[in-house]
Design an enzyme around this catalytic site. Sequence first.
Site, mmCIF file in Angstrom:
data_model
loop_
_atom_site.group_PDB
_atom_site.id
_atom_site.type_symbol
_atom_site.label_atom_id
_atom_site.label_comp_id
_atom_site.label_asym_id
_atom_site.label_seq_id
_atom_site.Cartn_x
_atom_site.Cartn_y
_atom_site.Cartn_z
ATOM 1 N N ASP A 1 139.824 172.037 -11.464
ATOM 2 C CA ASP A 1 139.998 173.267 -11.646
ATOM 3 C C ASP A 1 138.881 173.988 -12.316
ATOM 4 O O ASP A 1 138.922 174.011 -13.706
ATOM 5 C CB ASP A 1 141.501 173.656 -12.164
ATOM 6 C CG ASP A 1 141.845 175.199 -12.270
ATOM 7 O OD1 ASP A 1 140.902 176.162 -11.998
ATOM 8 O OD2 ASP A 1 142.993 175.408 -12.225
ATOM 9 N N ARG B 1 149.639 175.694 0.060
ATOM 10 C CA ARG B 1 149.550 176.361 1.386
ATOM 11 C C ARG B 1 148.867 175.454 2.298
ATOM 12 O O ARG B 1 147.902 174.608 1.859
ATOM 13 C CB ARG B 1 148.465 177.618 1.141
ATOM 14 C CG ARG B 1 149.315 178.729 0.330
ATOM 15 C CD ARG B 1 150.353 179.496 1.107
ATOM 16 N NE ARG B 1 151.160 180.418 0.299
ATOM 17 C CZ ARG B 1 152.198 180.256 -0.530
ATOM 18 N NH1 ARG B 1 152.773 179.097 -0.287
ATOM 19 N NH2 ARG B 1 152.720 181.304 -1.158
ATOM 20 N N GLU C 1 154.643 178.083 10.793
ATOM 21 C CA GLU C 1 155.878 178.015 10.378
ATOM 22 C C GLU C 1 156.696 179.069 11.154
ATOM 23 O O GLU C 1 156.470 180.229 10.944
ATOM 24 C CB GLU C 1 155.883 178.222 9.009
ATOM 25 C CG GLU C 1 155.304 177.116 8.090
ATOM 26 C CD GLU C 1 155.432 177.340 6.551
ATOM 27 O OE1 GLU C 1 155.925 178.216 6.304
ATOM 28 O OE2 GLU C 1 154.758 176.586 5.967
ATOM 29 N N ASP D 1 155.392 170.275 2.387
ATOM 30 C CA ASP D 1 156.231 171.224 2.562
ATOM 31 C C ASP D 1 155.760 172.641 3.100
ATOM 32 O O ASP D 1 156.620 173.387 3.405
ATOM 33 C CB ASP D 1 156.770 171.588 0.913
ATOM 34 C CG ASP D 1 157.990 172.645 0.976
ATOM 35 O OD1 ASP D 1 158.926 172.279 1.527
ATOM 36 O OD2 ASP D 1 157.787 173.527 0.360
ATOM 37 N N HIS E 1 159.482 173.971 3.800
ATOM 38 C CA HIS E 1 158.932 175.024 2.959
ATOM 39 C C HIS E 1 160.093 175.432 2.069
ATOM 40 O O HIS E 1 160.284 176.714 1.809
ATOM 41 C CB HIS E 1 158.354 176.185 3.653
ATOM 42 C CG HIS E 1 157.417 177.056 3.017
ATOM 43 N ND1 HIS E 1 156.472 177.563 3.659
ATOM 44 C CD2 HIS E 1 157.198 177.304 1.692
ATOM 45 C CE1 HIS E 1 155.713 178.351 2.488
ATOM 46 N NE2 HIS E 1 156.182 178.038 1.091
#
Length: 319
Positions: free
Chosen positions: A182, A240, A269, A264, A289
């Site tokens: 990060d 995402r 979608e 997920d 999701h």
Amino acid sequence: MRILITAPYNERGQQTLAEKLGEVVYRPWKDLGRAFHEDELIALLAETKADALITEHDHVTAKVIAANPQLQFIGVCRGTPSNVSLDTAKEMGIPVFHTPARNAQAVAEMFLATVIDLMRNTYAGVAWLKGKNWTADAHTSYLQFKGNEMAGKTIGMVGFGAVGQRIASMVENFPCAIRFYDPYLENFDAKYTKTSLEDVFASCDIVSIHLPVNAATIGMIDKSLISKMKPDAIFVNTARASVVKRDDLLEALENNRIRGAVLDVFDHEPPDEKDYRIINLPNVLATPHIAGATHEVEDHHVEIMNSRIMAWFVKEKVN
């Protein structure tokens, strides 16, 4: 002030806003069964004569905002306000609040549940049992579905925000080592190891994605990174889909270059044919999701949103 709320919002949260700021008009998108589209939202704002909007999934486009210059604020009950035209709101001087970390606990718990299920072959075992495959040999299932413990594994986080840090706090006592990439995080607990993106993929037993979608992250996770993963490593994406190059992940999973994946989120979608190629693989545990879908998340976002709105108006009064 009249506040239109289309997000799920508990009664206590509505009452607090009504007591402090004025009238609340509650028209949750759930009653419609989907988010309000652009023209529907414009009509609803006009009908209710709203001076402020608290939304969750609705399409708060530039057109919506431009048609409602009277808005004193826009609240977005999401981790990121990606459904709002932020540039337009800024141009018009309308503050936008959102609710980071509202689903951190939910997603962290889902991470634990699904990764452990994949590592322990839980779903395969359940399907085998319901299929009445347990016959004479009592040791068949013991041998066939023997899995692995999470304890002792190294978990790598790509993005180490609220969700990643909540997962880390939950698994450190298994114990699990935590490594993360990060570039924006400077202050963190020394028991976690900050490292390069390449090292996360090469050194970790479980690689979990926690990235927002922006110009820099779309397609960021590609074959060059996935190919560095250990053959027995697990890939997890509850963030995402667009940050991962789907074809590269599909190729690795279909050819068993990694142990498997917990997913997920998907490129489309509802899923398209290629998404289902991934979903139906035996080494994939896929969910629709729902990692952040708990009743408690709605209470969390109400608390966060109300505190941010109140803090803003206190500041405004002071200034």
